[in-house]
Design a protein around this motif. Sequence first.
Motif, PDB file in Angstrom:
ATOM      1  N   LEU A 138      46.856  37.026  54.976  1.00 44.09           N
ATOM      2  CA  LEU A 138      46.323  36.324  53.812  1.00 44.09           C
ATOM      3  C   LEU A 138      46.911  36.892  52.518  1.00 44.09           C
ATOM      4  CD1 LEU A 138      42.570  36.011  54.877  1.00 44.09           C
ATOM      5  CD2 LEU A 138      44.347  34.249  54.947  1.00 44.09           C
ATOM      6  N   MET A 139      47.030  38.209  52.452  1.00 48.80           N
ATOM      7  CA  MET A 139      47.589  38.827  51.247  1.00 48.80           C
ATOM      8  C   MET A 139      49.053  38.449  51.062  1.00 48.80           C
ATOM      9  SD  MET A 139      45.782  42.587  51.110  1.00 48.80           S
ATOM     10  CE  MET A 139      46.439  42.894  49.475  1.00 48.80           C
ATOM     11  N   ARG A 140      49.765  38.336  52.170  1.00 47.28           N
ATOM     12  CA  ARG A 140      51.174  37.937  52.084  1.00 47.28           C
ATOM     13  C   ARG A 140      51.295  36.476  51.639  1.00 47.28           C
ATOM     14  NH1 ARG A 140      53.800  39.358  57.444  1.00 47.28           N
ATOM     15  NH2 ARG A 140      53.140  41.418  56.721  1.00 47.28           N
ATOM     16  N   LYS A 141      50.372  35.648  52.143  1.00 48.92           N
ATOM     17  CA  LYS A 141      50.404  34.230  51.799  1.00 48.92           C
ATOM     18  C   LYS A 141      50.031  33.994  50.345  1.00 48.92           C
ATOM     19  CE  LYS A 141      48.510  29.774  53.314  1.00 48.92           C
ATOM     20  NZ  LYS A 141      47.601  29.089  54.295  1.00 48.92           N
ATOM     21  N   TRP A 142      49.089  34.788  49.832  1.00 46.94           N
ATOM     22  CA  TRP A 142      48.586  34.601  48.469  1.00 46.94           C
ATOM     23  C   TRP A 142      49.039  35.701  47.522  1.00 46.94           C
ATOM     24  CZ3 TRP A 142      42.993  33.996  50.711  1.00 46.94           C
ATOM     25  CH2 TRP A 142      42.905  32.763  51.374  1.00 46.94           C
ATOM     26  N   GLU A 143      50.166  36.348  47.815  1.00 45.36           N
ATOM     27  CA  GLU A 143      50.572  37.505  47.035  1.00 45.36           C
ATOM     28  C   GLU A 143      50.835  37.176  45.559  1.00 45.36           C
ATOM     29  OE1 GLU A 143      54.154  39.201  48.438  1.00 45.36           O
ATOM     30  OE2 GLU A 143      55.189  37.291  48.739  1.00 45.36           O
ATOM     31  N   ASP A 144      51.175  35.943  45.262  1.00 46.54           N
ATOM     32  CA  ASP A 144      51.399  35.576  43.862  1.00 46.54           C
ATOM     33  C   ASP A 144      50.102  35.196  43.144  1.00 46.54           C
ATOM     34  OD1 ASP A 144      54.147  35.948  44.118  1.00 46.54           O
ATOM     35  OD2 ASP A 144      54.465  33.894  44.827  1.00 46.54           O
ATOM     36  N   ILE A 145      49.079  34.838  43.926  1.00 48.17           N
ATOM     37  CA  ILE A 145      47.806  34.396  43.332  1.00 48.17           C
ATOM     38  C   ILE A 145      46.856  35.565  43.109  1.00 48.17           C
ATOM     39  CG2 ILE A 145      45.794  32.907  43.684  1.00 48.17           C
ATOM     40  CD1 ILE A 145      47.542  31.127  45.422  1.00 48.17           C
ATOM     41  N   LEU A 146      46.835  36.515  44.033  1.00 53.94           N
ATOM     42  CA  LEU A 146      45.841  37.591  43.987  1.00 53.94           C
ATOM     43  C   LEU A 146      45.838  38.382  42.678  1.00 53.94           C
ATOM     44  CD1 LEU A 146      46.082  38.946  47.662  1.00 53.94           C
ATOM     45  CD2 LEU A 146      44.296  37.514  46.650  1.00 53.94           C
ATOM     46  N   PRO A 147      46.994  38.704  42.089  1.00 53.22           N
ATOM     47  CA  PRO A 147      46.944  39.451  40.828  1.00 53.22           C
ATOM     48  C   PRO A 147      46.365  38.647  39.666  1.00 53.22           C
ATOM     49  CG  PRO A 147      49.098  39.671  41.887  1.00 53.22           C
ATOM     50  CD  PRO A 147      48.379  38.577  42.584  1.00 53.22           C
ATOM     51  N   ARG A 148      46.188  37.333  39.833  1.00 53.04           N
ATOM     52  CA  ARG A 148      45.715  36.480  38.735  1.00 53.04           C
ATOM     53  C   ARG A 148      44.216  36.184  38.808  1.00 53.04           C
ATOM     54  NH1 ARG A 148      50.124  37.327  35.747  1.00 53.04           N
ATOM     55  NH2 ARG A 148      52.022  37.000  36.992  1.00 53.04           N
ATOM     56  N   LEU A 149      43.553  36.675  39.832  1.00 51.74           N
ATOM     57  CA  LEU A 149      42.140  36.344  40.029  1.00 51.74           C
ATOM     58  C   LEU A 149      41.206  37.392  39.419  1.00 51.74           C
ATOM     59  CD1 LEU A 149      42.287  35.120  43.749  1.00 51.74           C
ATOM     60  CD2 LEU A 149      42.358  33.740  41.660  1.00 51.74           C
ATOM     61  N   THR A 150      41.593  37.917  38.289  1.00 49.23           N
ATOM     62  CA  THR A 150      40.901  39.041  37.667  1.00 49.23           C
ATOM     63  C   THR A 150      39.393  38.844  37.576  1.00 49.23           C
ATOM     64  OG1 THR A 150      42.869  39.420  36.321  1.00 49.23           O
ATOM     65  CG2 THR A 150      40.829  40.509  35.639  1.00 49.23           C
ATOM     66  N   TRP A 151      38.975  37.791  36.895  1.00 47.50           N
ATOM     67  CA  TRP A 151      37.549  37.604  36.621  1.00 47.50           C
ATOM     68  C   TRP A 151      36.811  37.023  37.815  1.00 47.50           C
ATOM     69  CZ3 TRP A 151      36.248  40.597  32.995  1.00 47.50           C
ATOM     70  CH2 TRP A 151      37.151  40.882  31.956  1.00 47.50           C
ATOM     71  N   VAL A 152      37.550  36.491  38.782  1.00 53.15           N
ATOM     72  CA  VAL A 152      36.915  36.071  40.049  1.00 53.15           C
ATOM     73  C   VAL A 152      36.417  37.305  40.789  1.00 53.15           C
ATOM     74  CG1 VAL A 152      37.286  34.970  42.285  1.00 53.15           C
ATOM     75  CG2 VAL A 152      38.313  33.983  40.215  1.00 53.15           C
ATOM     76  N   TYR A 153      37.283  38.331  40.878  1.00 59.81           N
ATOM     77  CA  TYR A 153      36.871  39.573  41.529  1.00 59.81           C
ATOM     78  C   TYR A 153      35.665  40.189  40.827  1.00 59.81           C
ATOM     79  CZ  TYR A 153      41.682  39.413  43.401  1.00 59.81           C
ATOM     80  OH  TYR A 153      42.863  39.038  43.996  1.00 59.81           O
ATOM     81  N   LEU A 154      35.804  40.377  39.532  1.00 62.65           N
ATOM     82  CA  LEU A 154      34.770  41.092  38.790  1.00 62.65           C
ATOM     83  C   LEU A 154      33.482  40.285  38.684  1.00 62.65           C
ATOM     84  CD1 LEU A 154      37.040  42.600  35.987  1.00 62.65           C
ATOM     85  CD2 LEU A 154      36.124  43.762  38.001  1.00 62.65           C
ATOM     86  N   GLY A 155      33.613  38.957  38.505  1.00 64.03           N
ATOM     87  CA  GLY A 155      32.420  38.111  38.429  1.00 64.03           C
ATOM     88  C   GLY A 155      31.672  38.060  39.751  1.00 64.03           C
ATOM     89  N   ALA A 156      32.415  37.925  40.850  1.00 61.23           N
ATOM     90  CA  ALA A 156      31.777  37.879  42.170  1.00 61.23           C
ATOM     91  C   ALA A 156      31.106  39.214  42.486  1.00 61.23           C
ATOM     92  CB  ALA A 156      32.814  37.536  43.238  1.00 61.23           C
ATOM     93  N   GLY A 157      31.768  40.307  42.111  1.00 62.62           N
ATOM     94  CA  GLY A 157      31.184  41.623  42.363  1.00 62.62           C
ATOM     95  C   GLY A 157      29.905  41.838  41.582  1.00 62.62           C
ATOM     96  N   ALA A 158      29.918  41.500  40.296  1.00 58.43           N
ATOM     97  CA  ALA A 158      28.718  41.663  39.471  1.00 58.43           C
ATOM     98  C   ALA A 158      27.586  40.762  39.969  1.00 58.43           C
ATOM     99  CB  ALA A 158      29.053  41.353  38.012  1.00 58.43           C
ATOM    100  N   ALA A 159      27.933  39.547  40.405  1.00 57.97           N
ATOM    101  CA  ALA A 159      26.916  38.622  40.926  1.00 57.97           C
ATOM    102  C   ALA A 159      26.273  39.168  42.196  1.00 57.97           C
ATOM    103  CB  ALA A 159      27.543  37.255  41.184  1.00 57.97           C
TER     104      ALA A 159
END
Length: 398
Positions: A138-159
Amino acid sequence: MEQYIIIYSKYVIAALAVIYTLFGCLRVFGRQRNTKGCDNTQSVLIFLIQFAAFLTMCLEKGTVDYLFFYAFSQIALFAAMALFLMLFPGANRLILNNMCLLLGTGFVILARLDLAKAGRQLLIAAFSLGISMAVPFLMRKWEDILPRLTWVYLGAGAAALSAVLLLGQVTRGSRLTFRIAGLTFQPSEFVKLLFVFGIAALLWEDASLKRVTLVGIAAAAHVLILALSRDLGSALIFYTAFVFLVFLASGKVRYLFLGGAGGAAASWTAYRLFSHVQVRFQAWRDPWSVIDDQGFQITQSLFALSRGSWFGLGIGQGTPKDIPFVETDFIFAAVTEELGILFSVCLLAVCVTCFLAFLRTAWEERDRFYALVAAGLGVIYIFQIFLTIGGGTKFILL
């Protein structure tokens, strides 16, 4: 013959652990190019340790239930090794071997303490290993997208942390877990991964003061929610990961000093605000004065550590169940009591070699985002071990 095996197996297990650890240190600090022989030897040693431990347990307990558990646990470990090497031939064998050794040790001690809990742990571990094999794809498939999901990570974690704060179960005064279908989950363990990815995504391109301020606000939100949940151990881990990731991204030592000062101030504030922190401080400072109450758990842990001596009492020969919550909070004391100080020191060395392997992976990674992720996960890993073992040995307050 059975009695000889029960009595002397602890020396065999300790010797095998020492040899395994020496090979691990050779892998980390040596300069050999062909490491296949070293890696294969470590794999064989893992199964020899497991065989000696479960043979002793089966003879000591006198029931075939442990034999069945041994068979299934070895299948899980062997399958993990074989499948990882088949799917990812370039995987770090040292990390893979160390993971299997630590998992196997956990299976041994949990089976000795509570076979039913060990069975559930085996199922969870097997399921988790299966999921982990899909992660690299999955990381290989989405390697260009993962660095751009900044607030998705942090928002999901805080939620997720907020959901625990509002709806989670109270465990010894802290809101830590959810219980679903008879299984207990601690969401903060998953949020740690999201947190590291979120911080790395914010800092990999730009570690300016503006970005560091944004990271500080995001980290403060996570730490504050954990503090309100009274999960102060996790709050400390999140804070430490934040400080070190900012330092690694910026290369500025002053962030370490500022982080240390902020941590000291937060610790003093927590002591003043939370009565249970004051209770823990008293139990840590002088557990013998409150041995019948707050200091009972830590004193029983210290008794277990001292009984183990260098080679331990032998599997099934100690009394680790005298320690409250030994399966979760004080498993290191149980390991030391029955397998000995020498084996426990080897486990610590294995954890350190894992951490160094994480750092080497980060150093060799050309993509800055993934380098920060590897380093951040390594920091969380080693600091959590420091807290767990340090708290159980009265080295630190926890």
